[in-house]
Design an enzyme around this catalytic site. Structure first.
Site, PDB file in Angstrom:
ATOM      1  N   GLU A 186      24.121 -14.921  68.721  1.00 37.51           N
ATOM      2  CA  GLU A 186      25.043 -13.429  70.223  1.00 37.51           C
ATOM      3  C   GLU A 186      25.521 -12.672  69.818  1.00 37.51           C
ATOM      4  OE1 GLU A 186      29.384 -14.905  72.686  1.00 37.51           O
ATOM      5  OE2 GLU A 186      28.253 -16.451  71.350  1.00 37.51           O
ATOM      6  N   GLY A 216      35.654 -16.510  75.140  1.00 37.39           N
ATOM      7  CA  GLY A 216      37.393 -17.588  75.775  1.00 37.39           C
ATOM      8  C   GLY A 216      37.087 -18.330  74.306  1.00 37.39           C
ATOM      9  N   GLY A 217      35.461 -18.251  74.005  1.00 41.30           N
ATOM     10  CA  GLY A 217      35.384 -19.991  73.038  1.00 41.30           C
ATOM     11  C   GLY A 217      35.566 -18.970  71.060  1.00 41.30           C
ATOM     12  N   SER A 218      34.299 -17.932  71.666  1.00 39.06           N
ATOM     13  CA  SER A 218      34.673 -17.260  69.798  1.00 39.06           C
ATOM     14  C   SER A 218      34.688 -15.826  69.905  1.00 39.06           C
ATOM     15  CB  SER A 218      32.737 -18.199  69.350  1.00 39.06           C
ATOM     16  OG  SER A 218      31.775 -17.826  70.659  1.00 39.06           O
ATOM     17  N   THR A 219      34.625 -15.008  68.508  1.00 38.00           N
ATOM     18  CA  THR A 219      35.055 -14.130  68.161  1.00 38.00           C
ATOM     19  C   THR A 219      34.041 -13.963  67.384  1.00 38.00           C
ATOM     20  OG1 THR A 219      36.129 -11.965  67.932  1.00 38.00           O
ATOM     21  CG2 THR A 219      36.312 -14.219  67.110  1.00 38.00           C
ATOM     22  N   GLN A 220      32.620 -12.536  67.695  1.00 34.82           N
ATOM     23  CA  GLN A 220      32.175 -12.204  66.286  1.00 34.82           C
ATOM     24  C   GLN A 220      32.453 -10.560  66.733  1.00 34.82           C
ATOM     25  OE1 GLN A 220      31.384 -12.937  69.925  1.00 34.82           O
ATOM     26  NE2 GLN A 220      30.916 -15.042  69.225  1.00 34.82           N
TER      27      GLN A 220
END
EC number: 3.6.1.6
Length: 440
Positions: A186, A216-220
């Site tokens: 992603e 909303g559920g993860s950060t990259q």
């Protein structure tokens, strides 16, 4: 009368001049147009001009791609019309975009109910792609953190339902067309998107930029390291190399599952997706004093309340957020010297603050988030019912950026679109999928 003899120098000059004129006459009379060749620099330009013609495997100028982004808060479809080029990355001629809510994970207990929304977005794709191109247009769905957080069997059933709908569509759909996207992929796909759109992957005079995405559920976080120490000192699974557009790219990338804004919000409030004992009442110092309301997350409806008036909201909330993030983020010193684009909730909260225009985007300093958090949390609660989580969200974003290693003065570019194309991972993932089709 005695005539003077001309000097020897005059005779030699005249003889040389006559010989030169005869040489020129002979040379141009024997030259032919067919023997003419442009100079080397002109030849290279002519050769490159031919390479710029859009081509594809079957001789078509354009290729279409349909990418479904099944996120934690909604499902979006991107329909790309791509101009294909032989020795350069494709360019986006046009993008059609539509989003629906809720996310695919909302149908975890009844997968059949997701069909209507998927079909609605498929109809958008059918109206955007010429019928003659349907069978040649790849149709792909990538699910992100929302499904990654679901129990395996529930996620599998949802994907199988989507796969069935895709196989019945007129588009090009394979068994691998529907899948859960790895968080690292992603981040890489979003990095490809922004750097293709700014020209960083096709022009030598443009340096690539880094990418920050807060879903909303993860950060990259993803960027191309310029310092060899970053590669040497990073965990081995944080460094990825991949082929794209006939070149090898090496990036630093990592996805932090559970640290997306909605998931982090739940943790900061002290809740969980499977509340022990069924208790769904949460009291938090990060909410406006005396506030009471309802908040739904992952199909659970929580009653959320602020603490009593008089508590130092900003300081107490800051301590809570720092505790939640402690030791969870890998700090990278190199980010200080790089340009970064930031997307999703980074963008949305800057819009909420009025720092950037909702359509045009803009730039923001890390300290702007921190200053706004202090102001919102400590000031009078204006209309808390409309945005009761703004204090919490801003504190979280400011601490998260500092944990990544960004100093207060660093500026981030915020863009929802670049050249009228959405700055999500969807375009990069479409390019990547087309690469796999080409190699199969």
């Amino acid at each position: 009368m005695v005539m003077k003899r001309p000097k020897l120098g005059v005779f030699l000059f005249v003889a040389f001049l006559l010989a030169y004129l005869l040489f020129l006459k002979y040379h141009y009379s024997t030259s032919k147009a067919s023997n003419f060749r442009p100079p080397p620099h002109a030849e290279s330009k002519l050769a490159r001009a031919g390479d710029d013609r859009p081509v594809s495997a079957d001789g078509l100028d354009f290729q279409y791609g349909v990418m479904f982004d099944a996120g934690s808060t909604g499902t979006r479809v991107h329909i790309f019309k791509l101009q294909m080029k032989s020795k350069e990355p494709p360019t986006v001629d046009h993008e059609t975009f539509k989003a629906i809510k809720p996310g695919l994970s909302a149908y975890a207990d009844d997968p059949e109910k997701c069909a209507a929304g998927i079909q609605e977005l498929l109809d958008v794709a059918k109206s955007s792609v010429p019928p003659s191109m349907w069978a040649k247009t790849p149709l792909v769905l990538k699910a992100t953190a929302g499904l990654r957080l679901l129990p395996g069997e529930k996620a599998k059933q949802l994907l199988e339902k989507v796969r069935q709908i895709f196989h019945e569509s007129p588009f090009l759909s394979r068994d691998d067309s529907v899948s859960i996207m790895d968080g690292t992929d992603e981040g890489i796909s979003a990095w490809i998107t922004v750097n293709v759109l700014i020209g960083g992957l096709s022009r030598a005079d443009i340096t690539t930029v880094g990418m920050l995405d807060l879903g909303g559920g993860s950060t990259q976080i993803t960027f191309s390291p310029r310092d060899e120490k970053t590669i040497q000192m990073s965990p081995i699974d944080f460094i990825r190399s991949f082929q794209m557009f006939d070149r090898t790219h090496t990036v630093y990338t990592h996805s932090y599952l559970g640290l997306g804004l909605m998931s982090a919000r739940l943790t900061i409030l002290g809740g969980s997706v499977d509340p022990p004992g069924g208790s769904t009442e949460l009291v938090s110092p990060c909410l406006p004093p005396q506030y009471s309301g309802r908040w739904e997350h992952a199909d659970v409806v929580f009653t959320v309340k602020g603490q009593k008036a008089g508590e130092p909201v900003f300081e107490t909330c800051l301590t809570r957020v720092q505790k939640v993030l402690y030791g969870k983020i890998k700090r990278v010193s190199e980010v200080v010297s790089m340009d970064f684009y930031a997307f999703s909730f980074y963008y949305d909260r800057a819009v909420n603050l009025g720092i950037i225009d909702e359509k045009m985007g803009g730039a923001i300093r890390v300290s702007d988030y921190t200053d706004a958090a202090r102001r919102v949390c400590s000031g009078p609660s204006a209309e808390p019912q409309q945005n009761p989580f703004l204090c919490l969200d801003l504190v979280y974003i400011s601490v998260l950026l500092q944990e990544f290693g960004f100093p207060p003065h660093q500026q981030l570019r915020l863009a929802r679109t670049i050249n009228q194309v959405e700055t999500s991972w969807a375009l990069g993932a479409t390019f990547n999928y087309m690469e796999t089709l080409r190699g199969s």
